[in-house]
Enzyme design. Sequence first.
Site, short mmCIF file in Angstrom:
data_model
loop_
_atom_site.label_atom_id
_atom_site.label_comp_id
_atom_site.label_asym_id
_atom_site.label_seq_id
_atom_site.Cartn_x
_atom_site.Cartn_y
_atom_site.Cartn_z
N ASP A 8 0.86 -1.18 0.00
CA ASP A 8 0.00 0.00 0.00
C ASP A 8 0.90 1.23 0.00
O ASP A 8 1.68 1.45 0.94
CB ASP A 8 -0.90 -0.02 1.23
CG ASP A 8 -2.01 1.03 1.16
OD1 ASP A 8 -2.14 1.70 0.12
OD2 ASP A 8 -2.75 1.17 2.15
N ASP A 103 -2.85 2.45 -6.21
CA ASP A 103 -1.74 2.53 -5.26
C ASP A 103 -1.63 1.34 -4.32
O ASP A 103 -0.93 1.42 -3.31
CB ASP A 103 -1.85 3.82 -4.45
CG ASP A 103 -3.13 3.89 -3.62
OD1 ASP A 103 -4.06 3.10 -3.89
OD2 ASP A 103 -3.20 4.72 -2.69
N GLU A 104 -2.30 0.23 -4.62
CA GLU A 104 -2.14 -0.94 -3.76
C GLU A 104 -2.40 -2.22 -4.55
O GLU A 104 -3.08 -2.22 -5.57
CB GLU A 104 -3.06 -0.88 -2.54
CG GLU A 104 -4.54 -0.93 -2.85
CD GLU A 104 -5.39 -1.02 -1.59
OE1 GLU A 104 -5.14 -1.90 -0.74
OE2 GLU A 104 -6.34 -0.21 -1.47
#
Length: 361
Positions: A8, A103-104
């Site tokens: 993350d 973003d993860e």
Amino acid sequence: MRKIIHIDMDAFFASVEQRDRPELRGRPVLVGGAPQRRGVVSTCSYEARRFGVHSAMPTRTALKLCPQAILIEPDFRRYKAASELIRREFRRLTPLVEPVSIDEAYLDVTAICPTLDDAAAAARQLQERIAAVTRLTASAGVSFNKFLAKTASDCRKPAGLTVISPEAAGDFLAALPVEKFHGIGQVGARRLRAINVRTGTELRQLSPEILRGLFGKAGLFYYGIVRGIDDRPVELEADPKSISREQTLSRDLNDLRGIRILLRTLARKVIRRADAREMTGRTVFIKLKYADFRTVTRSVVPPAPPSSGAELGRIAVRLLDKTEAGRTPIRLAGVGITQLMPVREPVFEQLQIPFFSPEKT
């Protein structure tokens, strides 16, 4: 036993802005829409979080909490460029990657890591590679299932690494506050606290029937994860026909303003999922289930595919005019895009212009 890594990125959008603009480093940064347009915070820097600001908060509220914050409109082209560099590092480690958003992601490293210690070492190397390539930090969680890996990645932000082994999972889950269980969130936590359920220990005492009554089908998922059971595989990127998010409400909703807020929230989640797959959609649709269980969908083909959550939200809200929302209570709402196509950079073609010699007279 599986070995799952959850990565993350830390305050991703705000971190990209601080990386590219040195004058922003160490200062509270909000990335989001303008307050006069009823914008919300997409991401905020850790300096802003100290004032109680968080993502999905109305920008107006965030600026009241932190008046000195610097508000920046999102620049998704730069965020996507950074995300692609990060994904290349994922794929260098393993092909078993499931992007969750821009973003993860989850990575299954079972085949290359005999033990969780090996997986932790791989996660640390991945964090170092991401930092070297992007000058951004990532937090990592390592465990034997997806739920615990994701929960672990939240434990030591920013730039932390947490491992949850089978031996430690029971005590870890017992002490975990209910709002930290992925999917329960603040609203579900309030409902649980109303019946004196505050931690995993108390959550574990609820029967499947009670949990299903509180959360529907998701309640059975919570029954499993509070016991460390999560058999969901890391799923490779597929070729979906649509990307959508929907939410079943704990009580019927007849307030148009509340329905609009819900659709905008769902729209942001759809765009995050679409960005993770580098897809966009020609057609926008909403889905409503009324209190009497009638289900309707409404769709439109906008002049251009929506490229942001705010844009998709505006289109979704306009589609409400074609429904009975506001006159008939709803129990479920959904937003989605279909007729998917990959996002590509625009291609400019050099025009061939003929030149003629001036005519002699």
